[in-house]
Design a protein around this motif. Structure first.
Motif, PDB file in Angstrom:
ATOM      1  N   ALA A 247       2.556  -1.034  -6.013  1.00 41.87           N
ATOM      2  CA  ALA A 247       2.122   0.356  -6.187  1.00 41.87           C
ATOM      3  C   ALA A 247       0.614   0.453  -5.989  1.00 41.87           C
ATOM      4  O   ALA A 247       0.127   1.348  -5.290  1.00 41.87           O
ATOM      5  CB  ALA A 247       2.505   0.863  -7.576  1.00 41.87           C
ATOM      6  N   ALA A 248      -0.144  -0.488  -6.572  1.00 40.73           N
ATOM      7  CA  ALA A 248      -1.596  -0.460  -6.432  1.00 40.73           C
ATOM      8  C   ALA A 248      -1.983  -0.591  -4.959  1.00 40.73           C
ATOM      9  O   ALA A 248      -2.843   0.139  -4.452  1.00 40.73           O
ATOM     10  CB  ALA A 248      -2.226  -1.580  -7.252  1.00 40.73           C
ATOM     11  N   ALA A 249      -1.317  -1.506  -4.248  1.00 46.58           N
ATOM     12  CA  ALA A 249      -1.627  -1.712  -2.832  1.00 46.58           C
ATOM     13  C   ALA A 249      -1.317  -0.443  -2.037  1.00 46.58           C
ATOM     14  O   ALA A 249      -2.094  -0.019  -1.178  1.00 46.58           O
ATOM     15  CB  ALA A 249      -0.823  -2.882  -2.281  1.00 46.58           C
ATOM     16  N   PHE A 250      -0.207   0.206  -2.367  1.00 43.25           N
ATOM     17  CA  PHE A 250       0.184   1.414  -1.649  1.00 43.25           C
ATOM     18  C   PHE A 250      -0.878   2.509  -1.779  1.00 43.25           C
ATOM     19  O   PHE A 250      -1.282   3.125  -0.792  1.00 43.25           O
ATOM     20  CB  PHE A 250       1.523   1.933  -2.156  1.00 43.25           C
ATOM     21  CG  PHE A 250       1.816   3.333  -1.700  1.00 43.25           C
ATOM     22  CD1 PHE A 250       2.133   3.578  -0.381  1.00 43.25           C
ATOM     23  CD2 PHE A 250       1.735   4.400  -2.582  1.00 43.25           C
ATOM     24  CE1 PHE A 250       2.381   4.870   0.062  1.00 43.25           C
ATOM     25  CE2 PHE A 250       1.982   5.691  -2.154  1.00 43.25           C
ATOM     26  CZ  PHE A 250       2.300   5.925  -0.826  1.00 43.25           C
ATOM     27  N   TYR A 251      -1.363   2.724  -3.015  1.00 39.62           N
ATOM     28  CA  TYR A 251      -2.361   3.783  -3.205  1.00 39.62           C
ATOM     29  C   TYR A 251      -3.635   3.466  -2.437  1.00 39.62           C
ATOM     30  O   TYR A 251      -4.281   4.364  -1.899  1.00 39.62           O
ATOM     31  CB  TYR A 251      -2.658   3.987  -4.690  1.00 39.62           C
ATOM     32  CG  TYR A 251      -1.544   4.716  -5.398  1.00 39.62           C
ATOM     33  CD1 TYR A 251      -1.233   6.027  -5.065  1.00 39.62           C
ATOM     34  CD2 TYR A 251      -0.781   4.088  -6.370  1.00 39.62           C
ATOM     35  CE1 TYR A 251      -0.204   6.695  -5.682  1.00 39.62           C
ATOM     36  CE2 TYR A 251       0.255   4.751  -7.001  1.00 39.62           C
ATOM     37  CZ  TYR A 251       0.542   6.061  -6.649  1.00 39.62           C
ATOM     38  OH  TYR A 251       1.569   6.714  -7.263  1.00 39.62           O
ATOM     39  N   ARG A 252      -3.983   2.161  -2.381  1.00 40.57           N
ATOM     40  CA  ARG A 252      -5.192   1.806  -1.651  1.00 40.57           C
ATOM     41  C   ARG A 252      -5.007   2.135  -0.168  1.00 40.57           C
ATOM     42  O   ARG A 252      -5.848   2.769   0.452  1.00 40.57           O
ATOM     43  CB  ARG A 252      -5.496   0.312  -1.855  1.00 40.57           C
ATOM     44  CG  ARG A 252      -6.907  -0.011  -1.483  1.00 40.57           C
ATOM     45  CD  ARG A 252      -7.437  -1.256  -2.212  1.00 40.57           C
ATOM     46  NE  ARG A 252      -7.079  -1.312  -3.615  1.00 40.57           N
ATOM     47  CZ  ARG A 252      -6.617  -2.413  -4.222  1.00 40.57           C
ATOM     48  NH1 ARG A 252      -6.461  -3.528  -3.530  1.00 40.57           N
ATOM     49  NH2 ARG A 252      -6.336  -2.404  -5.493  1.00 40.57           N
ATOM     50  N   VAL A 253      -3.864   1.718   0.406  1.00 39.89           N
ATOM     51  CA  VAL A 253      -3.636   1.923   1.841  1.00 39.89           C
ATOM     52  C   VAL A 253      -3.587   3.412   2.165  1.00 39.89           C
ATOM     53  O   VAL A 253      -4.270   3.897   3.071  1.00 39.89           O
ATOM     54  CB  VAL A 253      -2.327   1.234   2.283  1.00 39.89           C
ATOM     55  CG1 VAL A 253      -1.957   1.651   3.705  1.00 39.89           C
ATOM     56  CG2 VAL A 253      -2.478  -0.273   2.195  1.00 39.89           C
ATOM     57  N   ILE A 254      -2.787   4.166   1.395  1.00 38.30           N
ATOM     58  CA  ILE A 254      -2.611   5.566   1.792  1.00 38.30           C
ATOM     59  C   ILE A 254      -3.914   6.346   1.634  1.00 38.30           C
ATOM     60  O   ILE A 254      -4.232   7.212   2.449  1.00 38.30           O
ATOM     61  CB  ILE A 254      -1.445   6.240   1.038  1.00 38.30           C
ATOM     62  CG1 ILE A 254      -1.139   7.571   1.732  1.00 38.30           C
ATOM     63  CG2 ILE A 254      -1.741   6.481  -0.426  1.00 38.30           C
ATOM     64  CD1 ILE A 254       0.226   8.069   1.520  1.00 38.30           C
ATOM     65  N   ASN A 255      -4.712   6.006   0.641  1.00 38.19           N
ATOM     66  CA  ASN A 255      -5.955   6.755   0.491  1.00 38.19           C
ATOM     67  C   ASN A 255      -6.986   6.354   1.533  1.00 38.19           C
ATOM     68  O   ASN A 255      -7.869   7.140   1.872  1.00 38.19           O
ATOM     69  CB  ASN A 255      -6.504   6.627  -0.925  1.00 38.19           C
ATOM     70  CG  ASN A 255      -5.824   7.626  -1.851  1.00 38.19           C
ATOM     71  OD1 ASN A 255      -5.596   8.768  -1.471  1.00 38.19           O
ATOM     72  ND2 ASN A 255      -5.476   7.191  -3.041  1.00 38.19           N
ATOM     73  N   ALA A 256      -6.866   5.137   2.081  1.00 36.31           N
ATOM     74  CA  ALA A 256      -7.761   4.752   3.165  1.00 36.31           C
ATOM     75  C   ALA A 256      -7.353   5.470   4.449  1.00 36.31           C
ATOM     76  O   ALA A 256      -8.192   5.847   5.264  1.00 36.31           O
ATOM     77  CB  ALA A 256      -7.720   3.237   3.359  1.00 36.31           C
ATOM     78  N   LEU A 257      -6.066   5.707   4.637  1.00 31.73           N
ATOM     79  CA  LEU A 257      -5.582   6.252   5.908  1.00 31.73           C
ATOM     80  C   LEU A 257      -5.505   7.772   5.926  1.00 31.73           C
ATOM     81  O   LEU A 257      -5.597   8.385   6.978  1.00 31.73           O
ATOM     82  CB  LEU A 257      -4.182   5.700   6.214  1.00 31.73           C
ATOM     83  CG  LEU A 257      -4.067   4.196   6.470  1.00 31.73           C
ATOM     84  CD1 LEU A 257      -2.642   3.848   6.836  1.00 31.73           C
ATOM     85  CD2 LEU A 257      -4.996   3.778   7.592  1.00 31.73           C
ATOM     86  N   SER A 258      -5.309   8.382   4.749  1.00 26.82           N
ATOM     87  CA  SER A 258      -4.987   9.807   4.753  1.00 26.82           C
ATOM     88  C   SER A 258      -6.183  10.661   4.366  1.00 26.82           C
ATOM     89  O   SER A 258      -7.041  10.250   3.587  1.00 26.82           O
ATOM     90  CB  SER A 258      -3.839  10.056   3.778  1.00 26.82           C
ATOM     91  OG  SER A 258      -3.796  11.419   3.421  1.00 26.82           O
TER      92      SER A 258
END
Ligand code: UDP
Ligand code: MG
Length: 314
Positions: A155-166
């Motif tokens: 979950a932590a990794a997901f939030y990092r990725v999506i906030n970097a991309l979106s």
């Protein structure tokens, strides 16, 4: 279907007496083990808040006794409880959408999980913040009890990725547990995409939002309905729904290869002119192939850019 309409009619028949102010919306998929413990707590909260607060359950294609149980709840308190039954399991995102569509106009919504992980006892405090002027009050988990470390790490990794991309910032450690004011509900109802990532849509509609820290309780009973495969698909939904960066990446890879191909072609020409042509036909063939390859990749990149725009508009 007719039963469904009847139940909703019962729900909306009461505005003559009391208008609906807040709907507690719960999506349930095979939750017969958890609901008997959660329902009395929800009712108690609704009772404490007054007659304008209702419960709306959405049965997301359960195969166990969930629907029978919901019908029982509805019969026991027809003024208070509504229930919707989806024809099959559509997933939580669509179940919530169906629920939002049936919220009476002008009412706010609190979305809760059916397994008791979002404590209903917090609703009065959320309502207080809503009354104080926040249109959206979203729960932020300070602790995730009873969740394995792998789930927390992914979950932590997901939030990092999506906030970097979106471009739409999606608050981390935030689930669907939230209060939405009537204006936010209206705005959400206007978003009709079939591939849905509710957390992104919640963030996208904007409005004054306040975070609300809470400890996420462990599940009351039963097992999580989200295995890692479903979570992975939800993550892909989020990333492709709220970012065209992957499409962009294709553009840049295409451009880079095209450039390389052109430079390579020039080098082959220069070499042939300087040192002659040891293998007859090879230089012209190489130049033609790399030139055409480069052109194609560039054209694909351009199409990718337009596709990205088209996607954002659609
Ligand atoms: N849920 C749903 N449809 C589904 C899967 C889950 O409506 O296809 C509901 C489920 O009943 C629960 C909520 O979504 O109320 C969250 O599911 P769960 O507790 O299994 O997920 P977790 O808390 O483990 O992420
Ligand atoms: Mg849960």
């Amino acid at each position: 279907m007719s039963r469904c309409t009847a139940i909703l009619a019962a729900m909306s028949a009461s505005p003559a007496t009391v208008s609906v102010e807040l709907v507690l919306l719960v999506a349930a998929h095979n939750e017969e083990a958890a609901l008997p413990a959660l329902h009395p707590r929800l009712l108690a909260v609704a009772d404490s808040l007054g007659p304008g607060v209702r419960l709306l359950y959405v049965d997301d294609g359960s195969r166990d006794g969930t629907w029978a149980m919901l019908e029982g709840f509805q019969r026991a308190s027809p003024q208070r409880v509504g229930a919707l039954k989806l024809s099959r399991n559509f997933g939580k995102e669509l179940a919530l959408t169906a629920g939002l569509d049936h919220v009476p106009p002008g009412a706010g919504v609190v979305i809760l999980d059916a397994d008791g992980q979002d404590p209903p006892e917090l609703v009065p405090a959320m309502m207080a913040r809503w009354r104080a002027g926040a249109e959206v009050v979203f729960g932020r988990r300070t602790e995730r009890q009873g969740e394995p470390w792998l789930k927390r790490a992914t979950a932590a990794a997901f939030y990092r990725v999506i906030n970097a991309l979106s471009d739409t910032p999606i608050p981390r450690d935030t689930g669907d547990f939230r209060l939405l004011g009537p204006r936010a509900v209206d705005a959400l109802r206007g978003l009709r995409e079939r591939q849905r990532f509710m957390k992104g849509l919640f963030a996208w509609v904007g409005f004054r939002a306040e975070a609300f820290d809470y400890e996420r309780a462990p599940r009351l009973a039963g097992d999580s309905k989200f295995n890692y495969w479903r979570l992975w698909n939800l993550a892909l939904e989020g990333i492709t729904g709220f970012s065209t960066v992957p499409l962009r990446a294709a553009t840049y890879v295409g451009l880079a290869s095209a450039l390389l191909a052109f430079v390579g072609g020039l080098w082959v020409i220069a070499r042939t002119l300087l040192w002659g042509d040891p293998v007859a036909g090879w230089p012209s063939l190489m130049v033609a192939v790399s030139f055409l390859g480069g052109l194609q990749l560039m054209a694909l990149g351009i199409i990718g850019e337009y596709l990205g725009r088209l996607y954002l508009e659609a």
